[in-house]
Enzyme design. Structure first.
Site, mmCIF file in Angstrom:
data_model
loop_
_atom_site.group_PDB
_atom_site.id
_atom_site.type_symbol
_atom_site.label_atom_id
_atom_site.label_comp_id
_atom_site.label_asym_id
_atom_site.label_seq_id
_atom_site.Cartn_x
_atom_site.Cartn_y
_atom_site.Cartn_z
ATOM 1 N N ASP A 82 -9.355 -39.655 -5.889
ATOM 2 C CA ASP A 82 -10.532 -39.237 -6.657
ATOM 3 C C ASP A 82 -10.600 -40.006 -7.981
ATOM 4 O O ASP A 82 -9.589 -40.108 -8.692
ATOM 5 C CB ASP A 82 -10.404 -37.722 -6.916
ATOM 6 C CG ASP A 82 -11.668 -37.113 -7.455
ATOM 7 O OD1 ASP A 82 -12.762 -37.572 -7.072
ATOM 8 O OD2 ASP A 82 -11.571 -36.161 -8.258
ATOM 9 N N ASN A 253 -17.170 -31.790 -4.324
ATOM 10 C CA ASN A 253 -15.881 -31.836 -5.035
ATOM 11 C C ASN A 253 -15.640 -30.585 -5.876
ATOM 12 O O ASN A 253 -16.510 -30.171 -6.649
ATOM 13 C CB ASN A 253 -15.866 -33.038 -5.979
ATOM 14 C CG ASN A 253 -15.765 -34.349 -5.238
ATOM 15 O OD1 ASN A 253 -15.921 -34.402 -4.032
ATOM 16 N ND2 ASN A 253 -15.504 -35.412 -5.967
ATOM 17 N N ASP A 255 -12.561 -28.823 -8.337
ATOM 18 C CA ASP A 255 -11.262 -28.791 -9.001
ATOM 19 C C ASP A 255 -11.196 -27.595 -9.950
ATOM 20 O O ASP A 255 -10.297 -26.750 -9.869
ATOM 21 C CB ASP A 255 -11.046 -30.113 -9.773
ATOM 22 C CG ASP A 255 -9.644 -30.218 -10.340
ATOM 23 O OD1 ASP A 255 -8.868 -29.258 -10.226
ATOM 24 O OD2 ASP A 255 -9.302 -31.264 -10.918
ATOM 25 N N THR A 256 -12.197 -27.482 -10.822
ATOM 26 C CA THR A 256 -12.192 -26.437 -11.858
ATOM 27 C C THR A 256 -11.997 -25.028 -11.294
ATOM 28 O O THR A 256 -11.204 -24.242 -11.827
ATOM 29 C CB THR A 256 -13.518 -26.529 -12.655
ATOM 30 O OG1 THR A 256 -13.540 -27.801 -13.296
ATOM 31 C CG2 THR A 256 -13.633 -25.444 -13.692
HETATM 32 P P1 13P Z 1 -15.401 -29.625 -11.011
HETATM 33 O O1 13P Z 1 -14.894 -29.877 -12.386
HETATM 34 O O2 13P Z 1 -16.773 -29.039 -11.029
HETATM 35 O O3 13P Z 1 -14.471 -28.827 -10.179
HETATM 36 O O4 13P Z 1 -15.567 -31.067 -10.299
HETATM 37 C C1 13P Z 1 -14.463 -31.698 -9.729
HETATM 38 C C2 13P Z 1 -14.758 -33.097 -9.330
HETATM 39 O O5 13P Z 1 -15.867 -33.590 -9.366
HETATM 40 C C3 13P Z 1 -13.612 -33.892 -8.864
HETATM 41 O O6 13P Z 1 -13.981 -35.209 -8.595
HETATM 42 O O1 G3H Z 2 -13.238 -35.044 -11.498
HETATM 43 C C1 G3H Z 2 -12.155 -34.955 -12.040
HETATM 44 C C2 G3H Z 2 -11.131 -34.053 -11.510
HETATM 45 O O2 G3H Z 2 -11.365 -32.738 -11.938
HETATM 46 C C3 G3H Z 2 -9.751 -34.536 -11.825
HETATM 47 O O3 G3H Z 2 -9.406 -34.299 -13.153
HETATM 48 O O4 G3H Z 2 -8.175 -36.320 -13.929
HETATM 49 O O5 G3H Z 2 -7.770 -34.085 -14.965
HETATM 50 O O6 G3H Z 2 -6.971 -34.569 -12.647
HETATM 51 P P1 G3H Z 2 -7.998 -34.861 -13.717
HETATM 52 ZN ZN ZN Z 3 -15.490 -35.880 -10.020
#
Ligand code: 13P
Ligand code: G3H
Ligand code: ZN
Length: 307
Positions: A82, A253, A255-256
């Site tokens: 990513d 995607n 992550d948050t």
């Molecule tokens: P969020 O911060 O909305 O979870 O997005 C994650 C993301 O785009 C990772 O590439």
């Molecule tokens: O889009 C970004 C992801 O949330 C990854 O974040 O670089 O802090 O792991 P990070």
């Molecule tokens: Zn992203």
């Protein structure tokens, strides 16, 4: 089964009109939560690893955990780099069996982005690895900019068409109004659907939505209950996300939401059981909270029983 080509996973989703979740990992508990949730719902899934996650746990650890678990389950699992920024990380990901890489040169001028992305396509395709790239920027709502300025951050559909044609990428991430993190919108969720429609029409490839976490009421309620400070946080609501999927988004995607769930799980144990110091008793509930998030997302994306 062995890891499956991310492109194959996304082309099926594109053809059948649903989206597949790409969930970022930061540790073993997150990998287990993601794959167990996907198996329980018989859904394909993509595991995302960022460059900072690689710095944290090492690429061999990240790839090893995902491959090992994927081999033990009957669903399709893709392994994705990513927001790859460095050519060196792209090459390492290809070498370590990732099934797709994202090259994120979206902060560079158009021609330079094309040049870098073409080079990545050449390297990745020669190893059978698919490529994602992005155009436009994902600002945070905390960036104090006007509506007109925010517009300028979004993808230009004509440029998108040229970019996909000239680079030969496999799937494309257009900036259409989301942002990374927990503070995406000041009021209701809003995406530029007309822009999305045009990008899909002009590029005809699977599209990716970054910054798609829900930061929903359930998560915010749990955060509040266990003292995680998130006032003013606002994510992308399910209705808007579903509409985006109907208009051509095939990779979503997240992550948050996982980070919030993980933290809530840890806090719930530490606050309620001051005598616990067994890491498994602390991480176990965090894993359950994350599993719930992944299942909820999979339901919204429409990938249940598509494993
Ligand atoms: P969020 O911060 O909305 O979870 O997005 C994650 C993301 O785009 C990772 O590439
Ligand atoms: O889009 C970004 C992801 O949330 C990854 O974040 O670089 O802090 O792991 P990070
Ligand atoms: Zn992203």
């Amino acid at each position: 089964m062995a890891l499956v080509s991310t492109l194959e996973i996304l082309e099926k989703a594109d053809k059948e009109g649903y989206a597949v979740g790409a969930f970022n990992i930061n540790n073993m508990e997150t990998v287990i939560a993601i794959i167990e949730a996907a198996v329980e719902l018989d859904s394909p899934v993509i595991v995302g690893v960022s460059e900072s996650a690689i710095r944290y746990m090492g690429i061999k650890m990240a790839a090893g955990m995902v491959k090992t678990l994927a081999e033990a389950v009957p669903i399709s699992v893709g392994l994705h780099l990513d927001h790859g920024k460095k050519m060196e990380t792209i090459k390492e990901a290809v070498k370590n069996g990732f099934t797709s890489v994202m090259i994120d040169a979206s902060d560079r001028p158009f021609e330079e982005n094309v040049k870098i992305t073409k080079k990545v396509v050449e390297i990745a395709h020669s190893a059978g690895v698919s490529v994602e790239a992005e155009l436009g920027k994902l600002p945070g709502p905390e960036d104090d900019i006007s509506i007109e300025e925010r517009e300028a951050f979004l993808v230009n559909p004509e440029e998108a068409e040229k970019f996909v044609d000239q680079t030969g990428i496999d799937f494309f991430a257009p900036a259409i109004g989301t942002s990374h993190g927990a503070f995406k919108f000041k009021a209701k969720s809003k995406l530029d659907f007309e822009r999305l429609r045009l990008v899909k029409e002009k590029t005809q490839v699977p599209l990716v939505l970054h910054g798609a976490s829900s930061v929903n009421k359930k998560l915010l309620g749990a955060a509040e209950k266990y003292g995680l400070e998130l006032s003013g946080a606002r994510g992308l609501c399910s209705e808007v996300l579903k509409k985006a999927i109907k208009k051509g988004i095939n990779k979503v995607n997240t992550d948050t939401d996982l980070r919030i769930a993980f933290t809530v799980g840890i806090r719930s144990v530490l606050l309620q059981e001051p005598s616990v110091f067994d890491p498994r008793k602390i991480m176990g509930p965090a894993m359950d909270f994350m599993k719930d998030v992944v299942k909820e997302r999979i339901e919204v994306l429409g990938s249940v029983n598509k494993g």
